[in-house]
Enzyme design. Structure first.
Site, short mmCIF file in Angstrom:
data_model
loop_
_atom_site.label_atom_id
_atom_site.label_comp_id
_atom_site.label_asym_id
_atom_site.label_seq_id
_atom_site.Cartn_x
_atom_site.Cartn_y
_atom_site.Cartn_z
N PRO A 1 0.83 -1.21 0.00
CA PRO A 1 0.00 0.00 0.00
C PRO A 1 0.86 1.26 0.00
O PRO A 1 1.85 1.36 0.73
CB PRO A 1 -0.81 -0.12 1.30
N LEU A 2 0.50 2.22 -0.84
CA LEU A 2 1.27 3.45 -0.98
C LEU A 2 1.09 4.35 0.22
O LEU A 2 -0.03 4.65 0.63
CB LEU A 2 0.83 4.18 -2.25
N ALA B 1 1.56 3.93 3.36
CA ALA B 1 0.91 3.35 4.54
C ALA B 1 1.89 2.95 5.62
O ALA B 1 1.51 2.32 6.60
CB ALA B 1 0.09 2.13 4.12
N GLY B 2 3.18 3.28 5.47
CA GLY B 2 4.16 2.94 6.48
C GLY B 2 4.84 1.62 6.25
O GLY B 2 5.55 1.12 7.13
N LEU B 3 4.66 1.02 5.06
CA LEU B 3 5.29 -0.27 4.76
C LEU B 3 6.45 -0.14 3.79
O LEU B 3 6.91 -1.13 3.23
CB LEU B 3 4.24 -1.24 4.19
N GLY B 4 6.94 1.08 3.56
CA GLY B 4 8.15 1.25 2.76
C GLY B 4 7.93 1.08 1.27
O GLY B 4 8.83 0.62 0.56
N ALA C 1 10.50 3.16 -0.85
CA ALA C 1 11.85 2.58 -0.79
C ALA C 1 11.95 1.34 -1.66
O ALA C 1 12.94 1.14 -2.37
CB ALA C 1 12.21 2.25 0.65
N ALA C 2 10.92 0.49 -1.64
CA ALA C 2 10.95 -0.73 -2.43
C ALA C 2 10.97 -0.42 -3.92
O ALA C 2 11.69 -1.06 -4.70
CB ALA C 2 9.76 -1.61 -2.09
N ASP D 1 14.55 2.51 5.70
CA ASP D 1 13.68 1.85 4.74
C ASP D 1 14.46 1.27 3.57
O ASP D 1 14.25 0.12 3.17
CB ASP D 1 12.64 2.84 4.21
#
EC number: 2.7.1.36
Length: 358
Positions: A112-113, A115-118, A121-122, A164
């Site tokens: 998810p963009l 949303a705190g899941l990086g 960075a990925a 991240d």
């Protein structure tokens, strides 16, 4: 054509405090961004973006995306997505000493963009890896991490940390303290993630913590206490058996306690939200060992520890939770993927199907 992917991440401990030189422990999770790159004969860059929590779009440009491409997507979302891709392209051109290289790029992501899941960075890590490989240059994961950090630092106006990008490039659990980044051993932690469907304003949240810290000594002490929690959590991981089939209940219980402490401290710094707190408490009441927000806060995701299905089920019935899913620790960071249509030889190596090349 070259295809690379990189994982997202959750913070086991330490978000926000890492901005002030305190340690943090992010962990890569098996939700990935995949970037496909084909070299062009000209210097144009054509980008097709899909599954970025926004309507898919395609844009072709020459030079910088600062010309604000005219596409039917809200401008802030285009700028966010294209800014990271543009920075990744610049880093790849620099690494390959090919300033006029052009690319066809496709970005797909199940992270998810915002949303705190990086997610950003990925995308940057996978983009740099795919583009440099397409130009005949293979970078070590640590160099990809460094270049990805520089790209995020530019896009985020100097507010990015190395956490991240280093975690996404290296995989597994990592420890970041200032410029000191290293991998650490961790057992397969049973992460369950809840997502409220939103995204916090990272810049505003970071600025808010900075203002509190500058105005009140006790806010600065709170940030330092987050660092203390991280160090205690590190000690637990150092004592664990990294190659165990599953972590011990004692380890999960202690890690969960420190996650709960960490969330309380972040809440005191004003970076939580009603939806995040609701999901945190739903996870704890369902029997999770611990739960906390992950990332900048203000909306987005929480992460909890629970090997059973109860937390995921409870989150799905929690008001304000849009999605809940299990995300195992990703032991592998950035990697090359076999392109669609590739042929695999007898030794397991892949050869692209030249008839499908762009």
């Amino acid at each position: 054509m070259t295809v690379s992917s990189a994982p997202g991440k959750v913070y086991l401990f330490g978000e926000h405090a890492v901005v002030y030189g305190e340690p943090a422990v992010p962990c890569a999770v098996e939700r990935r961004a995949t970037v496909t790159v084909s070299a062009r004969e000209d210097d144009h860059v054509r980008v097709r973006a899909e599954d970025l929590s926004l309507n898919g779009f395609t844009v072709e440009y020459r030079g910088s995306t600062g010309d604000r491409p005219d596409v039917d997507v809200p401008a802030p979302l285009v700028e966010a997505a294209m800014g990271y891709i543009d920075a990744a392209v610049d880093e790849a051109r620099d690494a390959a000493d090919a300033p006029d290289a052009g690319f066809d790029i496709t970005v797909e992501s199940d992270i998810p963009l915002g949303a705190g899941l990086g997610s950003s960075a990925a995308v940057v890590v996978a983009g740099i890896d795919a583009a440099t490989r397409e130009l005949g240059v293979e970078l070590a994961p640590r160099e990809i991490a460094e270049r990805a950090y520089r790209a995020e630092h530019e896009v985020q106006d100097g507010q990015a940390s190395r956490a991240d990008t280093f975690c996404s490039a290296m995989g597994g659990a990592v420890r970041v303290e200032g410029d000191d980044c290293r991998t650490i051993d961790a057992p397969p932690l049973p992460f369950v993630i809840g997502f409220d469907g939103g995204a916090g304003d990272t810049g505003a949240l970071v600025s808010g913590v900075r203002a509190l810290r500058e105005e009140y000594d006790f806010a600065a002490d709170t940030v330092s206490t987050v660092g203390d929690v991280v160090r205690r959590g590190e000690e637990l991981l150092a004592e664990a058996v990294p190659d165990a089939d599953e972590p011990s209940e004692e380890l999960l219980s202690e890690l969960g306690r420190f996650m709960n402490f960490n969330h309380g401290l972040l809440e005191a710094l004003g970076v939580s939200s009603r939806s995040l707190d609701s999901m945190v408490w739903a996870a704890r009441e369902a029997g999770a060992y611990g739960a906390k927000l992950t990332g900048a806060g203000g909306g987005g995701c929480i992460v909890s520890l629970d090997p059973t299905p109860e937390t995921q089920t409870a989150l799905r019935f929690t008001p304000g939770c849009e999605d809940a899913f299990r995300a195992e620790l990703a032991t592998e960071g950035v990697r090359v993927e076999v392109p669609p249509g590739a042929e695999v030889d007898a030794e397991g190596d892949s050869e692209p199907d030249r008839g499908d090349s762009a």
